[in-house]
Design a protein around this motif. Structure first.
Motif, PDB file in Angstrom:
ATOM      1  N   TYR A  39      -1.821   0.943   1.012  1.00 56.74           N
ATOM      2  CA  TYR A  39      -1.611   0.678  -0.409  1.00 56.74           C
ATOM      3  C   TYR A  39      -2.766   1.306  -1.182  1.00 56.74           C
ATOM      4  N   ASP A  40      -2.450   2.124  -2.171  1.00 56.82           N
ATOM      5  CA  ASP A  40      -3.468   2.806  -2.974  1.00 56.82           C
ATOM      6  C   ASP A  40      -3.805   1.949  -4.191  1.00 56.82           C
ATOM      7  N   SER A  45      -2.828  -1.026  -9.500  1.00 58.63           N
ATOM      8  CA  SER A  45      -3.352  -2.395  -9.483  1.00 58.63           C
ATOM      9  C   SER A  45      -4.381  -2.631 -10.576  1.00 58.63           C
ATOM     10  N   THR A  73      -3.010 -11.050  -5.060  1.00 59.65           N
ATOM     11  CA  THR A  73      -2.664  -9.638  -4.955  1.00 59.65           C
ATOM     12  C   THR A  73      -1.230  -9.353  -5.372  1.00 59.65           C
ATOM     13  N   PHE A  75       1.122  -9.915  -3.125  1.00 63.27           N
ATOM     14  CA  PHE A  75       1.802  -9.728  -1.838  1.00 63.27           C
ATOM     15  C   PHE A  75       1.765 -10.992  -0.974  1.00 63.27           C
ATOM     16  N   MET A  84      -2.204  -5.961   5.668  1.00 63.20           N
ATOM     17  CA  MET A  84      -1.966  -4.660   5.057  1.00 63.20           C
ATOM     18  C   MET A  84      -3.255  -3.852   5.045  1.00 63.20           C
ATOM     19  N   ALA A  86      -5.309  -1.167   2.772  1.00 66.34           N
ATOM     20  CA  ALA A  86      -5.410  -0.627   1.423  1.00 66.34           C
ATOM     21  C   ALA A  86      -6.448   0.486   1.418  1.00 66.34           C
ATOM     22  N   SER A 182       3.670  -1.737   4.988  1.00 64.48           N
ATOM     23  CA  SER A 182       3.451  -0.310   4.852  1.00 64.48           C
ATOM     24  C   SER A 182       4.001   0.104   3.492  1.00 64.48           C
ATOM     25  N   PHE A 183       3.433   1.163   2.904  1.00 60.01           N
ATOM     26  CA  PHE A 183       3.770   1.480   1.518  1.00 60.01           C
ATOM     27  C   PHE A 183       4.202   2.941   1.377  1.00 60.01           C
ATOM     28  N   ASN A 187       3.812   3.041  -3.822  1.00 62.42           N
ATOM     29  CA  ASN A 187       3.187   1.749  -3.510  1.00 62.42           C
ATOM     30  C   ASN A 187       4.212   0.633  -3.290  1.00 62.42           C
ATOM     31  N   PRO A 189       6.363  -1.725  -0.967  1.00 59.27           N
ATOM     32  CA  PRO A 189       6.116  -2.170   0.407  1.00 59.27           C
ATOM     33  C   PRO A 189       7.366  -2.212   1.281  1.00 59.27           C
TER      34      PRO A 189
END
Length: 231
Positions: A39-40, A45, A73, A75, A84, A86, A182-183, A187, A189
């Motif tokens: 996740y970027d 975000s 978050t 998630f 996860m 990131a 996984s993204f 982004n 999921p």
């Protein structure tokens, strides 16, 4: 063209191609051999680092949006362990989320080993007062109803690293599976599901771009064909 010049051309061309390969490495992330994407946090975000993304609220006030004494978050899943990877630029972090809003009181123990030094953040810093504990190889969580716990392992840069995690001593409220996210490039999921008592190995390796390797192989074959025709 004589043999000497052909050989020199092959050497020079190969050196050029290898220079491209060496500067075009692609990082491959995986969990138990299955490829995953990070996740970027810089994309959407609004966070500048992993702690800001985790968004731990050290407050007893629940304004209906952020959950106090827990991660925020987006998630989190009630009564579920979520893991996860990131990334923030060239830095990577493994993030764990245990339960969250709407979940029952509970807890779990996680043992871990790593090949690289880690920056460790554990939610929450007063864990031992609630019946949990923190060591350099284990974390024991205890949390209340409508709350969650978790961790951040950061300081991982591009290159090789590996982290093994194993959960045990589960509360009855926790589900029997672990969700590893996984993204995609947006982004969004996708969940990979593992049994909650599986040993999970997260790793990253750098590998040369497959396209460049194909180009290098093709270049070598072409040169060899030309050389054979001149002999």
């Amino acid at each position: 063209m004589n043999l000497k010049k052909i050989s020199q051309s092959i050497v020079i061309g190969t050196a050029v191609m290898l220079s491209f390969v060496s500067t075009s490495n692609a990082s491959i992330l995986s969990v138990n051999g299955q490829s995953i994407n990070a996740y970027d946090i810089q994309k959407d975000s609004g966070a500048n680092n992993f702690s800001e993304f985790y968004n731990y609220l050290d407050s007893s006030t629940d304004n209906g949006v952020l959950l106090p004494y827990s991660s925020n978050t987006g998630f989190e899943i009630a009564n579920q362990i979520v893991l996860m990877v990131a990334k923030n630029g060239n830095e990577y972090g493994l993030i764990g989320l245990l339960s969250g809003r709407g979940g029952a009181a509970g807890g779990a123990l996680m043992s871990y080993t790593t090949t690289n030094p880690l920056n460790v953040f554990v939610d929450d810093p007063n864990e031992p007062q609630g019946g949990g504990y923190i060591t350099n190889s284990e974390i024991k969580w205890k949390y209340f109803t409508n709350r969650g716990d978790g961790f951040i392992f950061s300081g991982l840069t591009t290159g090789y690293w590996k982290i093994d995690t194993a959960f045990s001593d589960f509360s009855s409220s926790l589900k029997s599976t672990i969700s590893v996210l996984s993204f995609d490039e947006n982004n969004a999921p996708v969940s990979l599901v593992f049994r909650r008592d599986d040993l999970l190995t997260f790793s990253q390796i750098n590998t040369p771009s497959s396209a460049l390797l194909i180009m290098l192989a093709g270049f070598a074959v072409l040169r060899l064909k030309r050389m054979s025709k001149t002999q």
